[in-house]
Design an enzyme around this catalytic site. Structure first.
Site, PDB file in Angstrom:
ATOM      1  N   HIS A  55      62.230  63.706   4.987  1.00 42.99           N
ATOM      2  CA  HIS A  55      63.041  62.636   5.571  1.00 42.99           C
ATOM      3  C   HIS A  55      62.161  61.426   5.906  1.00 42.99           C
ATOM      4  O   HIS A  55      62.501  60.287   5.584  1.00 42.99           O
ATOM      5  CB  HIS A  55      63.730  63.156   6.837  1.00 42.99           C
ATOM      6  CG  HIS A  55      64.482  62.108   7.608  1.00 42.99           C
ATOM      7  ND1 HIS A  55      65.640  61.529   7.138  1.00 42.99           N
ATOM      8  CD2 HIS A  55      64.238  61.528   8.813  1.00 42.99           C
ATOM      9  CE1 HIS A  55      66.084  60.648   8.023  1.00 42.99           C
ATOM     10  NE2 HIS A  55      65.253  60.619   9.040  1.00 42.99           N
TER      11      HIS A  55
ATOM     12  N   ASP B 109      72.866  63.539  15.007  1.00 37.51           N
ATOM     13  CA  ASP B 109      72.338  62.356  15.688  1.00 37.51           C
ATOM     14  C   ASP B 109      72.822  61.109  14.934  1.00 37.51           C
ATOM     15  O   ASP B 109      72.060  60.452  14.232  1.00 37.51           O
ATOM     16  CB  ASP B 109      70.803  62.444  15.718  1.00 37.51           C
ATOM     17  CG  ASP B 109      70.175  61.323  16.522  1.00 37.51           C
ATOM     18  OD1 ASP B 109      70.818  60.849  17.474  1.00 37.51           O
ATOM     19  OD2 ASP B 109      69.046  60.918  16.186  1.00 37.51           O
TER      20      ASP B 109
ATOM     21  N   TYR C 250      64.308  48.177  15.392  1.00 41.11           N
ATOM     22  CA  TYR C 250      63.397  49.304  15.618  1.00 41.11           C
ATOM     23  C   TYR C 250      61.929  48.941  15.814  1.00 41.11           C
ATOM     24  O   TYR C 250      61.148  49.749  16.301  1.00 41.11           O
ATOM     25  CB  TYR C 250      63.549  50.354  14.506  1.00 41.11           C
ATOM     26  CG  TYR C 250      62.669  50.158  13.293  1.00 41.11           C
ATOM     27  CD1 TYR C 250      61.572  51.001  13.072  1.00 41.11           C
ATOM     28  CD2 TYR C 250      62.917  49.148  12.377  1.00 41.11           C
ATOM     29  CE1 TYR C 250      60.773  50.843  11.960  1.00 41.11           C
ATOM     30  CE2 TYR C 250      62.130  48.980  11.280  1.00 41.11           C
ATOM     31  CZ  TYR C 250      61.052  49.826  11.067  1.00 41.11           C
ATOM     32  OH  TYR C 250      60.259  49.659   9.976  1.00 41.11           O
TER      33      TYR C 250
ATOM     34  N   THR D 208      66.048  64.621  11.444  1.00 48.03           N
ATOM     35  CA  THR D 208      66.831  64.933  10.239  1.00 48.03           C
ATOM     36  C   THR D 208      66.054  65.897   9.357  1.00 48.03           C
ATOM     37  O   THR D 208      64.897  65.648   9.018  1.00 48.03           O
ATOM     38  CB  THR D 208      67.114  63.634   9.457  1.00 48.03           C
ATOM     39  OG1 THR D 208      67.692  62.704  10.360  1.00 48.03           O
ATOM     40  CG2 THR D 208      68.047  63.878   8.294  1.00 48.03           C
TER      41      THR D 208
HETATM   42 CA    CA Z   1      67.345  61.587  14.810  1.00 51.54          CA
END
Ligand code: CA
Length: 445
Positions: free
Chosen positions: A145, A244, A255, A370
């Site tokens: 991921h 999530d 971010y 994830t």
């Molecule tokens: Ca997450």
């Protein structure tokens, strides 16, 4: 090393007939804990254990007076609306209760007549988030991921150099963790297209899922006292499913430099049932970083972690669109993987989280991140499955999805299978996307 005991015996049968049904998630070998009540009656939530299609009411069970010692104390602690007191008791009490439940629910058990009245059909129940979660930390333990996402956010530099050394995580938000079955509004927020001069404000256009596992902490550690790898799993009560939900367009703009914020904390959905590490013992597997990768620093290593620190938990992400629902079609599976592909284990998450002296408390919650596997069909978020929106997911009814649309429902499932052992499951973790709230006049851009 893993200690298997009589509760793992694949031959065990229960007097609850549905526990023997092929494909049930909750045979006698599972015995997961949750917080429930009968729907619509205004009852108090209390702890329960799933068995077949029923719930054994632990508060009612206490009142029968048929449990003794540690098992009775554990059931008493589990009679509260949330399971924090049970989680605080530790492994000896959890194990004593599991053994007593396993014996009392077995076919032919003397307890049957006293316990039968403590059953509530799951079809008549509603659930709560099983613990009062103090703190929620989300990790990032799938290197697949991290690499897939990294390629999209930073094509020239997908995997940051710290990834193979540090179990990366961030502090999330517990107030917006909800239990399976709830719907939530599509979030609104700031986003900025790459070619735009200024950001815009409005509903998220790239709403995604993240298939994760959630870890509930048992006994805590004192502030300033790290938990060593050898003791880390003593602080873990069990594991559930976690979605999530993520707003990718909000995430991309917000971010840097401190990580995700409003792109993650509008809703996080957990499954009602927590599978204990004791129930998961038969499905453990060896853990190692690839030989060419940096090996974990000593504080992230233990013999037991190498031998069997990983769990082979099968995971699936299912989708149902409004059109499918209207046509009476159930969910379709979009991706499937296993937790065994994770780059860092549960024990390593606990040891790393506490190595600086940070204190964990009973009922604290950790997301695995994830859990995408090594191939594209094992990718556990739409941003990966669609290669950042370039390749839509094709659904059997001819529809396509890049990100989630209003009315879509996502369902996560998990289960464990191994020759010679029972198949146990996690139940499901479902949520539905509602349209965004309408913007006020002053908010529109
Ligand atoms: Ca997450």
């Amino acid at each position: 090393m893993t200690i298997l005991n009589e509760t793992h015996d694949a031959g065990l049968q229960s007097w609850v007939a549905s526990a023997q049904q092929a494909g049930t998630d909750f045979p006698l070998q599972n015995l997961p804990f949750g917080s429930f009540r009968r729907r619509g009656g205004g009852e108090a939530f209390r702890g329960g254990v799933a068995i077949g299609d029923q719930i054994l009411d632990l508060a009612a069970l206490c009142a029968t007076g048929t449990l003794q010692g540690d098992a009775a104390a554990a059931a008493q602690a589990a009679s509260a609306p949330r399971l924090n007191a049970l989680m605080a008791l530790g492994g000896k009490a959890w194990s004593a209760l599991r053994l007593a439940l396993s014996r009392g629910l077995r076919a032919g058990a003397a307890e049957q007549s006293a316990w039968q009245v403590c059953l509530v059909p799951q079809a008549e129940a509603e659930y709560a988030v099983p613990a009062q979660i103090g703190d929620y930390t989300d990790f990032y333990t799938s290197i697949h991921h991290a690499t897939n996402i990294g390629k999209q956010f930073r094509p020239d530099n997908p995997l940051l150099p710290n990834y193979q050394w540090v179990p990366i995580g961030y502090h999330g938000r517990s107030s917006s963790i909800v239990v399976s079955g709830q719907a939530f509004r599509r979030p609104v927020g700031q986003t900025k297209a790459p070619d735009a001069a200024v950001p815009s404000f409005g509903p998220c256009k790239r709403l995604d899922i993240e298939l994760e596992l959630g870890v509930f902490i048992g006994p805590g550690n004192a502030l300033g006292e790290p938990v060593a790898m050898a003791d880390a799993e003593d602080h873990v009560f069990g594991i559930c499913l976690l979605n999530d939900w993520s707003a990718r367009d909000i995430q991309a703009w917000e971010y840097q430099p401190l990580g995700p914020f409003l792109s993650k904390n509008f809703a996080s959905t957990v499954s009602p049932w927590i599978i204990t590490l004791e129930a998961l013992a038969p499905y453990r597997t060896a853990f190692a970083h690839p030989a060419a990768d940096p090996q974990p620093l000593p504080y992230l290593q233990s013999t037991a972690n190498s031998a069997e620190g990983a769990f082979d938990i099968q995971l699936a992400f299912d989708l149902q669109t409004p059109r499918m629902r209207a046509a009476g079609q159930g969910y379709v599976t979009v991706a499937q993987t296993s937790y065994r592909h994770a780059y860092w284990t549960v024990a390593q998450m606990v040891a790393h989280h506490t190595v600086n002296g940070c204190n964990l408390q009973p009922g604290d919650f950790m997301g695995s991140g994830t859990l995408s596997g090594p191939t594209l069909d094992q990718a556990c978020a739409l941003i990966e499955l669609t290669m950042g929106g370039k390749k839509p997911v094709e659904l059997p009814d001819g529809e396509q999805r890049i990100y989630l649309e209003d009315g879509d429902s996502a369902r996560l499932r998990g289960w464990c299978e191994r020759a010679g052992f029972a198949r146990i499951g996690f139940g499901s973790c479902e949520g539905t996307v509602l349209p965004a709230r309408s913007l006020g006049e002053g908010e529109k851009t």
